[in-house]
Design an enzyme around this catalytic site. Structure first.
Site, PDB file in Angstrom:
ATOM      1  N   GLU A  69       3.476  -9.435  -9.488  1.00 58.11           N
ATOM      2  CA  GLU A  69       2.993  -9.621 -10.865  1.00 58.11           C
ATOM      3  C   GLU A  69       3.503 -10.903 -11.514  1.00 58.11           C
ATOM      4  OE1 GLU A  69       3.796  -6.745  -9.548  1.00 58.11           O
ATOM      5  OE2 GLU A  69       2.578  -5.108 -10.327  1.00 58.11           O
TER       6      GLU A  69
ATOM      7  N   GLU B 112       2.996   0.322  -6.788  1.00 57.46           N
ATOM      8  CA  GLU B 112       3.495   1.263  -7.805  1.00 57.46           C
ATOM      9  C   GLU B 112       2.902   2.665  -7.601  1.00 57.46           C
ATOM     10  OE1 GLU B 112       2.498  -1.555 -11.018  1.00 57.46           O
ATOM     11  OE2 GLU B 112       4.557  -1.193 -11.712  1.00 57.46           O
TER      12      GLU B 112
ATOM     13  N   ALA C  99      -3.573  -3.765  -9.840  1.00 57.65           N
ATOM     14  CA  ALA C  99      -4.471  -3.515 -10.963  1.00 57.65           C
ATOM     15  C   ALA C  99      -5.683  -4.421 -10.808  1.00 57.65           C
ATOM     16  CB  ALA C  99      -3.741  -3.837 -12.256  1.00 57.65           C
TER      17      ALA C  99
ATOM     18  N   GLY D  62       0.225  -2.933  -8.757  1.00 60.54           N
ATOM     19  CA  GLY D  62      -0.094  -1.539  -9.080  1.00 60.54           C
ATOM     20  C   GLY D  62      -0.291  -0.690  -7.830  1.00 60.54           C
TER      21      GLY D  62
END
Ligand code: 3H9
Length: 698
Positions: A125, A105, A63, A102
């Site tokens: 994370e 992911e 992210a 992310g």
């Protein structure tokens, strides 16, 4: 199509390429671009399979951390992933560089994954005080099983492509990401392979569903060192939900956990630390485009504890080292210790079995300073006295090749003075490593008066190359870290004279999150060193002197401020020490008073922050965040408190200034009066962070 995400069609294969430098983070533009390109490719009747790949140096690195804490912009990542996972056409993630957070992911929501052999895949994370918030805690356990998933999610370290292949996280290792991804997609089409949606595949969860201890044991192993941190435990709870709940409910639980953490103080501090670390390698006042000098070989002078640890750090990064001593015997001893250290790490499985021999082969032991002649960087790690250092630098000037960077590993001496011993002060600087140097990540890089910008950027670049965190500081006694620590040392000693006990002071400091209190640290370093130096200078410190006179030199004699039983390193409170304190105070005519834990914490931390303010005022550190980086990576400051200057802002500078004034009067110590910068910021209701904002704007 968008600025940062492109769609191409190679007959039946659609290629979606993210190209958003530097690391293809999932900004709103990238999310939007992927969403639109996927929608178009899915709707195109000619397309039979889709490849998601990235341009530049890496696959999606996660992210966009800068977006956290700001109002969310559509589309959300979850929405993009639902579209991709539900695609009736297979999507292949083709990975190079690092697929992190992310980014991984996104890959997990694809139906297949391939990667180049150098790629690394992970969910880091927790290191930002978060948990994976886009299905990672639900899909990764389904891909690799809960044990490895816990290791990756709760520990946060990435795995290699080979390990990913072995554990079913990727299907194949490919040569190039885009070409390999495309070839793999063609194979899927020609073999008419079914879609693999991880959400629908519980097969790897079966063992842990039958016996949850598989999961709980893995969590216990990974949280052993997570003292004080919230994220690893919350991340483990989310993985547990993958085992115990249906996919959608697990996803909901993950989301709740993520939202709670993203607004937590701990995550804010950890995200700040992430950027502070990167900011620290940008050197204030060095012209843009300054190129570091080439470093192919390093010479290290001194094979003692520091020199050996520094040599190991370079060899760990594959950089050849000439290790120089004054006698064969000292050299042999130093080389033997390095070999033993590496062998112990290999025995624990920390490095491959053949690594110790390979790393030793990079170290060329030599007797005599003339052997520095081939080195591009020379690091002096000899005895810590000015006379010895000066002698070494005088000789270096004769033997080192022109343009070599000459560094001293001094922890407090004046580099300007050392540089004067050479005819090339522009090449001289400090590289202050922390003990044990092969473990501790910080390197204070000391810029002397005449240090050339490219010499400085060489030291910063090489530090990063050997996995250290560099922070540039100016010349002063103790530089940034030890200068601040000295203030804490002064107060901890004074507290004993007022009534506190070593174990009380240390307990407050460790409860705050530091790995060790000042007295346990003194015992580790040895009390005799300070005692001898006080005697030389005719200074007294009655309690420490009395302990030393009783033969209590710290861990090495089994007794110091604590006692150590049976060769253990665990400090135990010792009534004899309390007796020594009482007797000393009686002799001095002083009475013990009850000192509260609150006072101890304030007197341990605020004087350090005050010194930090002086350091900023004098320009010894360019940014408050550089001071924080020094404390995080050199002294074990708890990452979830961001660093002393960040923490001070959260406490409030006015409160800190008021308390310092109070203690200055109460303890009759004018040095505790708030520094002018602290006073000014407190009066204006500002923070240390406001200084960084100002310098960025300038
Ligand atoms: C996440 O993904 C949450 C999701 O689960 C949930 C979503 C709902 N964002 O380190 P470098 C910048 S959390 C923004 O020097 P390297 C960095 O600041 C995220 N910026 O390069 C620097 O900027 P500058 C999980 C980022 O080659 C520049 O990129 N992911 C981000 O030594 C170069 O960085 C992570 O935690 C980011 N995500 O190392 C991965 N990442 O040049 C974090 C980097 O202005 N990133 N920047 O100083 C890394 O670990 C390293 O940057 C990486 C490259 C290994 C990728």
């Amino acid at each position: 199509m968008s600025e940062v995400v492109k769609l191409e069609r190679h007959d039946v294969i659609a290629i979606v390429t993210v190209d958003s430098p530097p690391v293809n983070a999932l900004s709103a533009a990238v999310r939007g671009g992927i969403f639109e390109c996927m929608k178009t490719a899915i709707a195109d009747p000619e397309v039979k399979a889709i490849v998601l790949t990235c341009g530049g140096r890496t696959f999606i690195a996660g992210a966009d951390i800068t977006e956290f804490g700001k109002p969310p912009k559509p589309p959300g990542l979850a929405e993009v992933l639902v579209l991709m996972e539900n695609s009736p056409k297979p999507i292949v993630a083709a990975i190079h560089g690092t697929a992190l957070g992310g980014g991984l992911e996104v890959a997990l929501a694809c139906h297949y994954r391939v990667a180049v052999k150098e790629a690394r895949l992970g969910l880091p994370e927790v290191k930002l005080g978060l948990l994976p918030g886009a299905g990672g805690t639900q899909r990764l356990p389904r891909a690799v099983g809960p044990e490895l998933a816990v290791k990756m999610i709760v520990g946060g370290d990435p795995i290699s492509a080979a390990e990913a292949l072995k554990n079913g996280l990727i299907e194949e290792i490919v040569e190039g990401p885009a070409s390999g991804g495309e070839a793999f997609a063609r194979k899927l089409v020609s073999e008419k392979r079914p879609l693999r949606r991880l959400r629908d595949d519980d097969s790897k969860l079966a063992a842990a569903k039958a016996d949850i201890s598989i999961f709980t044991n893995a969590v216990a192993a990974m949280t052993k060192k997570a003292r004080g941190l919230e994220a690893p435990f919350a991340a483990a709870d989310a993985v547990r939900a993958a085992i115990e709940l249906p996919f959608d409910e697990g996803l909901k639980k993950e989301r709740e956990g993520f939202l709670k953490l993203v607004s937590s103080d701990q995550s804010k501090a950890q995200r700040y630390a992430f950027f502070a670390e990167r900011e620290a390698s940008k050197i204030a006042g060095v012209p843009d485009g300054t190129k570091p000098r080439k470093v192919d070989r390093v010479a290290i002078i001194g094979a003692g504890t520091m020199g050996g640890g520094i040599a190991m750090s370079f060899a760990n990064a594959g950089i050849p080292v000439t290790l120089i001593e004054t006698t064969d015997e000292a050299l042999k001893r130093g080389m033997g210790i390095m070999q033993k250290n590496w062998e112990a790490t290999a025995a624990r499985g920390g490095i491959p079995a053949d690594a110790p021999a390979k790393r030793m082969a990079l170290i060329d032991g030599k007797v005599g300073l003339e052997n520095v002649k081939d080195a591009d960087l020379v690091i002096e790690a000899v005895f810590e006295t000015m006379a010895v250092k000066k002698e070494v630098f005088g000789k270096l000037d004769q033997f080192a090749k022109p343009g070599a960077v000459l560094a001293s590993n001094t922890s407090y001496l004046n580099i300007d003075e050392i540089a004067k011993e050479t005819k090339r002060p522009q090449d001289v600087l400090g590289m202050h490593f922390f003990s044990p140097a092969n473990v501790m990540k910080l390197c204070e890089i000391v810029r002397a008066d005449k240090t050339a910008p490219d010499a400085l950027s060489t030291a910063v670049a090489i530090s990063r190359k050997i996995a250290k965190v560099p922070a540039v500081v100016g010349v002063c006694d103790g530089f940034v870290g030890n200068r601040m620590l000295a203030q804490r040392g002064k107060q901890s000693e004074k507290l004993l004279f007022e009534g506190a006990l070593p174990q009380q002071v240390d307990a407050v400091v460790t409860k705050f999150g530091m790995p060790m209190g000042p007295f346990a640290m003194s015992d580790l370093a040895g009390l005799d060193i300070g005692w001898r130096s006080r005697k030389d200078r005719g200074i007294k410190s009655e309690i420490a002197d009395a302990l030393c006179e009783a033969g209590r030199f710290g861990q090495k004699t089994g007794k110091g401020y604590y006692k150590y039983e049976g060769g253990s390193r665990s400090p135990l409170s010792d009534p004899d020490v309390e007796k020594v304190i009482d007797e000393t105070l009686q002799k001095l005519g002083k009475k013990r008073r009850t000192v509260s834990d609150e006072e101890i914490l304030e007197r341990m931390m605020y004087p350090m922050i005050n010194e930090g303010a002086r350091i900023l005022e004098e320009g010894i550190a360019a940014r408050p965040s550089d001071i924080d980086v020094i404390w995080l990576y050199g002294y074990g400051w708890p990452i979830y408190r961001g660093g002393p200057m960040f923490w001070a802002d959260s406490v409030g500078l006015k409160h800190i200034a008021d308390r310092l004034s109070h203690y200055a009067k109460e303890t009759n110590d004018p040095s505790l009066e708030p520094a002018p910068l602290l006073k000014r910021l407190a009066a204006e209701g500002k923070t240390f962070a406001s200084l960084a904002e100002k310098s960025k704007a300038a």
